[in-house]
Design a protein around this motif. Structure first.
Motif, PDB file in Angstrom:
ATOM      1  N   ASN A   1     -20.565  77.510  60.556  1.00 17.13           N
ATOM      2  CA  ASN A   1     -20.044  77.992  59.199  1.00 17.13           C
ATOM      3  C   ASN A   1     -21.245  77.910  58.284  1.00 17.13           C
ATOM      4  O   ASN A   1     -21.888  77.288  58.294  1.00 17.13           O
ATOM      5  N   ILE A   2     -21.082  78.934  57.158  1.00 17.63           N
ATOM      6  CA  ILE A   2     -21.954  78.942  55.921  1.00 17.63           C
ATOM      7  C   ILE A   2     -20.922  79.179  54.945  1.00 17.63           C
ATOM      8  O   ILE A   2     -20.099  79.976  54.971  1.00 17.63           O
ATOM      9  N   GLU A   3     -21.127  78.601  53.624  1.00 16.22           N
ATOM     10  CA  GLU A   3     -20.326  78.721  52.563  1.00 16.22           C
ATOM     11  C   GLU A   3     -21.192  78.903  51.386  1.00 16.22           C
ATOM     12  O   GLU A   3     -22.198  77.971  51.110  1.00 16.22           O
ATOM     13  N   ILE A   4     -21.082  80.044  50.705  1.00 18.30           N
ATOM     14  CA  ILE A   4     -21.613  80.058  49.456  1.00 18.30           C
ATOM     15  C   ILE A   4     -21.221  79.192  48.346  1.00 18.30           C
ATOM     16  O   ILE A   4     -19.945  79.274  48.118  1.00 18.30           O
ATOM     17  N   LYS A   5     -21.991  78.422  47.766  1.00 16.22           N
ATOM     18  CA  LYS A   5     -21.501  77.495  46.945  1.00 16.22           C
ATOM     19  C   LYS A   5     -21.467  78.068  45.374  1.00 16.22           C
ATOM     20  O   LYS A   5     -20.222  78.045  44.871  1.00 16.22           O
ATOM     21  N   ASP A   6     -22.521  78.280  44.871  1.00 21.43           N
ATOM     22  CA  ASP A   6     -22.677  78.562  43.605  1.00 21.43           C
ATOM     23  C   ASP A   6     -23.472  79.989  43.184  1.00 21.43           C
ATOM     24  O   ASP A   6     -24.357  80.111  44.108  1.00 21.43           O
ATOM     25  N   ILE A   7     -23.162  80.558  42.332  1.00 18.70           N
ATOM     26  CA  ILE A   7     -23.704  81.914  41.869  1.00 18.70           C
ATOM     27  C   ILE A   7     -24.139  81.739  40.406  1.00 18.70           C
ATOM     28  O   ILE A   7     -22.990  81.840  39.621  1.00 18.70           O
ATOM     29  N   ASP A   8     -25.130  81.529  40.073  1.00 22.55           N
ATOM     30  CA  ASP A   8     -25.695  81.382  38.626  1.00 22.55           C
ATOM     31  C   ASP A   8     -26.024  82.550  38.114  1.00 22.55           C
ATOM     32  O   ASP A   8     -26.985  83.394  38.674  1.00 22.55           O
ATOM     33  N   LEU A   9     -25.611  83.289  36.831  1.00 25.47           N
ATOM     34  CA  LEU A   9     -25.857  84.019  36.123  1.00 25.47           C
ATOM     35  C   LEU A   9     -26.575  83.680  34.693  1.00 25.47           C
ATOM     36  O   LEU A   9     -26.177  82.697  34.431  1.00 25.47           O
ATOM     37  N   ASN A  10     -27.218  84.651  34.247  1.00 22.44           N
ATOM     38  CA  ASN A  10     -27.888  84.462  32.857  1.00 22.44           C
ATOM     39  C   ASN A  10     -26.811  84.446  31.819  1.00 22.44           C
ATOM     40  O   ASN A  10     -25.744  85.139  32.026  1.00 22.44           O
ATOM     41  N   GLU A  11     -27.168  84.032  30.586  1.00 23.02           N
ATOM     42  CA  GLU A  11     -26.232  84.079  29.680  1.00 23.02           C
ATOM     43  C   GLU A  11     -25.718  85.302  29.182  1.00 23.02           C
ATOM     44  O   GLU A  11     -24.597  85.662  28.754  1.00 23.02           O
TER      45      GLU A  11
ATOM     46  N   VAL B   1     -29.206  87.020  40.176  1.00 22.83           N
ATOM     47  CA  VAL B   1     -28.515  85.756  40.187  1.00 22.83           C
ATOM     48  C   VAL B   1     -29.399  84.779  41.239  1.00 22.83           C
ATOM     49  O   VAL B   1     -30.372  85.309  41.943  1.00 22.83           O
ATOM     50  N   LYS B   2     -29.020  83.651  41.102  1.00 20.72           N
ATOM     51  CA  LYS B   2     -29.400  82.742  41.897  1.00 20.72           C
ATOM     52  C   LYS B   2     -28.145  82.111  42.928  1.00 20.72           C
ATOM     53  O   LYS B   2     -27.071  81.846  42.237  1.00 20.72           O
ATOM     54  N   VAL B   3     -28.558  82.103  44.001  1.00 24.17           N
ATOM     55  CA  VAL B   3     -27.392  81.835  44.998  1.00 24.17           C
ATOM     56  C   VAL B   3     -27.823  80.546  45.878  1.00 24.17           C
ATOM     57  O   VAL B   3     -28.964  80.718  46.445  1.00 24.17           O
ATOM     58  N   ASN B   4     -26.975  79.619  45.933  1.00 24.81           N
ATOM     59  CA  ASN B   4     -27.154  78.611  47.097  1.00 24.81           C
ATOM     60  C   ASN B   4     -25.895  78.552  47.961  1.00 24.81           C
ATOM     61  O   ASN B   4     -24.823  78.980  47.671  1.00 24.81           O
ATOM     62  N   ALA B   5     -25.984  77.920  49.126  1.00 22.10           N
ATOM     63  CA  ALA B   5     -25.205  77.664  49.865  1.00 22.10           C
ATOM     64  C   ALA B   5     -25.267  76.496  50.939  1.00 22.10           C
ATOM     65  O   ALA B   5     -26.167  75.872  50.838  1.00 22.10           O
ATOM     66  N   VAL B   6     -24.121  76.256  51.709  1.00 26.00           N
ATOM     67  CA  VAL B   6     -24.099  74.943  52.513  1.00 26.00           C
ATOM     68  C   VAL B   6     -23.956  75.710  54.056  1.00 26.00           C
ATOM     69  O   VAL B   6     -23.146  76.517  54.404  1.00 26.00           O
TER      70      VAL B   6
END
Length: 254
Positions: free
Chosen positions: A158-168, A83-88
């Motif tokens: 603080n840290i917040e996980i924004k998006d978790i991108d999955l393949n189709e 997965v691809k994960v980004n955060a703030v």
């Protein structure tokens, strides 16, 4: 006459340059880390700061909360899902001295530490935990970052996980899993309804068995319901006990 005023003019220019180089004004959210001949001599501010030109240097530090966007990271979960994960990331400087002296670039250092910690922590959990337990994962990442950056004079708020991108393919697999889960719940609810209905029917049968007149009343109620419907067919319910007596009587005649 003009040459007589030239030394005074030069002194005035030197004084202006001296004052311009010596006076600093720091805002309420700023602090100045002062170095005298290269050695740390203190933290000053906010307000008016006077430095000795060419002898003292000052590095400004902003004490406000910094909002940093952690770039997307490639993470492989514990159940081998990519997965691809980004955060703030939210952090602020609480000790300007350590933030300037202990680390070369606190912004870059904090960003790199956040990226590696994000991959390390999420890699120890399964995909379902990433999707459903973000608060717990955020708290775990924040605790690790706060411990590491404390020596730099930085507080991770603080840290917040924004998006978790999955393949189709994984998205389709999750959709099938969710559909199967809904079907399972529907079957369980249907079975529970049948069980409750059976229990109520058994209870009603016991009550009717105690009072034979109640069975007759139910018989008349059924006839009334059938008659109220505009139908040419009339159904007469026959008690099971009567059929039992008829069968028993025919057997005795033989």
């Amino acid at each position: 006459m003009t040459l007589d005023y030239l030394p005074y003019l030069l002194l005035a220019i030197i004084a202006v340059v001296f004052l311009f180089a010596a006076i600093r004004i720091l805002r309420e959210y700023q602090r100045g880390v002062v170095f005298t001949l290269g050695r740390f001599t203190g933290v000053k501010g906010p307000g008016l700061i006077i430095l000795i030109p060419f002898v003292q240097q000052m590095v400004k530090v902003d004490l406000r909360v910094v909002v940093h966007n952690v770039p997307p990271q490639d993470v492989i979960s514990r159940d081998n899902v990519s997965v691809k994960v980004n955060a703030v990331l939210y952090f602020r400087i609480i000790d300007p001295e350590r933030a300037i002296i202990k680390v070369e670039d606190f912004m870059a250092a904090t960003s790199q530490l956040a990226q590696t910690t994000l991959r390390s922590v999420l890699g120890k959990h399964e995909l379902d935990e990433m999707l459903t337990e973000r608060d717990r994962l955020n708290a775990a990442i924040q605790e690790i970052l706060d411990q590491q950056t404390d020596s730099w004079g930085i507080k991770v708020t603080n840290i917040e996980i924004k998006d978790i991108d999955l393949n189709e393919s994984m998205v389709r697999a999750i959709a099938k899993q969710a559909e199967a889960e809904r079907l399972r719940r529907a079957k369980v609810i249907n079975a529970e309804g049948e069980q409750q209905a059976a229990e109520k029917l058994v209870e009603a049968g016991r009550i009717l068995a105690q009072e034979p007149q109640a069975m007759q009343l139910r018989y008349f109620a059924a006839l009334h319901d059938v008659a109220s419907e505009r139908s040419s067919t009339v159904v007469f319910p026959i008690p099971i006990d009567l059929l039992g007596h008829l069968v028993k009587g025919s057997g005795e005649e033989r």
